[in-house]
Scaffold this active site. Structure first.
Site, PDB file in Angstrom:
ATOM      1  N   ASP A 105       0.821  -1.190   0.000  1.00  0.00           N
ATOM      2  CA  ASP A 105       0.000   0.000   0.000  1.00  0.00           C
ATOM      3  C   ASP A 105       0.870   1.260   0.000  1.00  0.00           C
ATOM      4  OD1 ASP A 105      -2.508   1.252   0.159  1.00  0.00           O
ATOM      5  OD2 ASP A 105      -2.184   1.632   2.286  1.00  0.00           O
TER       6      ASP A 105
ATOM      7  N   ASP B 252      -9.229  -0.203   2.006  1.00  0.00           N
ATOM      8  CA  ASP B 252      -9.244   0.402   0.658  1.00  0.00           C
ATOM      9  C   ASP B 252     -10.542   0.046  -0.060  1.00  0.00           C
ATOM     10  OD1 ASP B 252      -6.725   1.309   1.105  1.00  0.00           O
ATOM     11  OD2 ASP B 252      -5.785   0.325  -0.616  1.00  0.00           O
TER      12      ASP B 252
ATOM     13  N   THR C 182      -3.237   5.603  -4.041  1.00  0.00           N
ATOM     14  CA  THR C 182      -2.139   6.373  -3.447  1.00  0.00           C
ATOM     15  C   THR C 182      -0.847   6.202  -4.240  1.00  0.00           C
ATOM     16  OG1 THR C 182      -1.710   4.577  -1.887  1.00  0.00           O
ATOM     17  CG2 THR C 182      -3.127   6.338  -1.136  1.00  0.00           C
ATOM     18  N   THR C 183      -0.562   4.977  -4.660  1.00  0.00           N
ATOM     19  CA  THR C 183       0.661   4.760  -5.431  1.00  0.00           C
ATOM     20  C   THR C 183       0.563   5.501  -6.759  1.00  0.00           C
ATOM     21  OG1 THR C 183       0.650   2.547  -4.473  1.00  0.00           O
ATOM     22  CG2 THR C 183       2.273   2.980  -6.183  1.00  0.00           C
TER      23      THR C 183
END
Ligand SMILES: Nc1ncnc2c1ncn2[C@@H]1O[C@H](COP(=O)(O)OP(=O)(O)O)[C@@H](O)[C@H]1O
Ligand SMILES: [Mg+2]
Length: 548
Positions: free
Chosen positions: A65, A391, A98-99
């Site tokens: 994550d 998530d 997020t990545t």
């Protein structure tokens, strides 16, 4: 740090402060930001790898994550910290992507550097990037598809896409089913979901397959006394945030006891007081007590005798969940106990989960309260599952709220890239270069997905571009065949907001970093400490600086 004025240097900064300006400052900031993006890049997508993070005391976190990795890393550099903020914003706003946001921000900066090298001014790049981001958001909104009401199928796919590559692969279907069931149970008519109603309880032991859903609230506590009933039907629940104990004197008082009679009297008084509290609880009609504070031995005995199920030291967050689920008021003083404040649940029962006793509160007054129990072999597995579920819960919630989704697998990025290039041509001038750079930067997503899957990124991009030029807007990377595939048909879908938020926060961070041309760092970390300064004869660095 000095300016010359008639041969006399004027110092405006404290000794030990450092200052970097112009291209140097830009290069260093961009390098730092790119390093952050590079750190998370290999985790992107269904075939992304995990990172093992070990902190100073040796605690280990294994995760895929983006935001978790960046939070765990001890990042120092100010520009790098801005990249961490990108991931945090993305996490706060949508919980996923997020990545993606960090990788895009890194690539935007890399492309900006090429333009800087060609002497395009940073403000021009910043302006072009802003235009491109606005246009990109407009285009991706246009690509979005409606989530139809009660379309559990699409929600399952959205949850599944968020969970891919997160160590939950084997049991993805089962977990997605739990997540979508939980969210739909909690959802209001208009699609809004209060995720506070969903409690995720982690348990080490058993396997992921043993995870389940409880219609109600699950509390990781057992009853305080074995003589209490294990199960209460038609539970009338009292939520108490006060100790069921003999009140200790507020001020430090000494009680002198001189005879055994006096001691007995003292103990009797203590018992009488506790009895009083317990009688109050009994009189209210409560048969279940959740206490946020302690319950002492004598009280436990009397409560058990009255057939009341009681647990103590319940977490505050659990008390709030219980209050919402059962309709009970959270009472913080013994005097406030009354029948009106009680809540209701059909069943309160202590049951074993992976060998540990837990309290199940089911058939609550408010049916919109659910718990998900996740089980896994080790703590690391359970923690990563928890993050994946978090998530997935968030994306399902967002999809229900916005009622819009897009295909994933790099397909929106390729389409955006194509359309932004067309747009750039209509803009002209130097801004065109920046918009084109933005367009190319977005292709980092399909490229990285391909690289991480061990595929050739160039081949894939050519393939994907060709598909999109033919009008296949949802063509993305099929990681199984290594070719372009229809992501919509394969069920690789994400909420629209994951994409719009990633684009806007990545662009904002890139622009902010680009516009910095002067970094002035105070001596706090770099320079000598005040003690060292004193040892050096005091205030040498301050020479030429008037006291402020
Ligand atoms: N089965 C799949 N095939 C291709 N791409 C996928 C698949 N599942 C997810 N993706 C893509 O992986 C990317 C998300 O990867 P992830 O590691 O979750 O990073 P992030 O932190 O950005 O969410 C998205 O672009 C998504 O569309
Ligand atoms: Mg994700």
């Amino acid at each position: 740090m000095s300016q010359q004025l008639g041969g006399q240097p004027i110092l405006i900064l404290k000794e030990g402060s450092s200052r970097t300006r112009g291209r140097d400052a830009q290069s260093i900031n961009i390098a730092a930001a790119k390093a952050v993006a590079a750190a998370v890049r290999t985790t992107l997508g269904p075939k992304g790898m995990d990172k093992m993070l070990v902190d100073t005391i040796g605690d280990v976190v294994i995760t895929n994550d983006g935001v978790t990795i960046l939070k765990e890393m001890d990042i120092e550099h100010p520009a790098a910290k801005m990249m961490v903020e990108v991931a945090k914003t993305q996490d706060d706003e949508v919980g996923d992507g997020t990545t993606t946001s960090v990788v895009v921000a890194g690539e935007l900066l890399k492309r900006a550097e090429d333009l800087l090298e060609q002497d395009v001014h940073p403000t021009v790049i910043a302006h072009g990037y802003r235009m491109a981001a606005d246009k990109a958001i407009e285009i991706v909104k246009d690509l979005a598809i409606d989530v139809k009401p009660n379309d559990a199928d699409i929600l399952l796919k959205i949850a599944g896409t968020a969970m891919t590559g997160k160590g939950a692969e084997a049991s993805k279907d089962k977990l997605c089913d739990l997540i979508v069931r939980a969210v739909t149970m909690v959802a209001e008519e208009d699609g809004t979901v209060d995720l506070d109603f969903i409690k995720v309880e982690k348990k080490v032991g058993g396997s992921i397959e043993d995870s389940g859903i409880v219609e109600g609230v699950l509390i990781d506590k057992e009853r305080v006394h074995p003589a209490m009933p294990k199960k209460v039907d038609n539970a009338k629940i009292l939520l108490l945030n006060a100790a069921v104990e003999f009140k200790k004197t507020e001020v430090d008082a000494e009680i002198n006891i001189t005879s055994p009679d006096q001691l007995q009297m003292f103990l009797d008084e203590e018992e009488r007081m506790i009895r009083g509290i317990v009688d109050k609880i009994i009189a209210s009609g409560a048969n279940v007590l959740f206490c946020q504070k302690g319950i002492d031995d004598i009280a436990q005995h009397y409560l058990a005798k009255a057939g009341i199920f009681a647990t103590r030291r319940v977490k505050k967050s659990d008390m709030e969940k219980l209050s919402r689920a059962t309709g009970a008021t959270l009472i913080s003083s013994i005097d406030a106990i009354s029948p009106e404040e009680l809540g209701f649940a059909g069943i309160v029962e202590e049951r074993k989960v992976s060998g540990e006793d837990m309290t199940f509160v089911e058939q609550c007054k408010n049916p919109k309260a659910v718990s998900i129990i996740i089980k896994g072999g080790t703590e690391h597995v359970v923690d990563e599952l928890d993050r994946a579920i978090e998530d997935a819960l968030r994306v399902v919630e967002v999809a229900l709220r916005d009622k819009k989704f897009v295909a994933g697998g790099g397909s929106p990025e390729v389409e955006l890239s194509l359309r932004l290039r067309e747009y750039a041509a209509t803009v002209g001038g130097r801004a065109q270069l920046a918009i084109e750079a933005f367009a190319s930067a977005l292709e980092i997503i399909p490229r990285t997905l391909a690289e991480n899957a061990g595929l050739d990124p160039i081949d894939i991009l050519v393939d994907l571009r060709a598909a999109h030029e033919k009008g296949q807007k949802t063509a993305g990377l099929d990681v199984n065949t290594g070719k372009a595939g229809d992501m919509l048909a394969q069920g690789v879908v994400e909420p629209l907001r994951v994409k719009t938020q990633a684009i806007s926060s990545a662009a904002e961070a890139a622009v902010m970093i680009l516009r910095i041309d002067d970094v002035i760092a105070s001596s706090k970390s770099a320079g000598p400490s005040p003690e060292e300064m004193a040892a050096m004869g005091g205030g040498m660095g301050g020479m030429g600086m008037p006291p402020m």
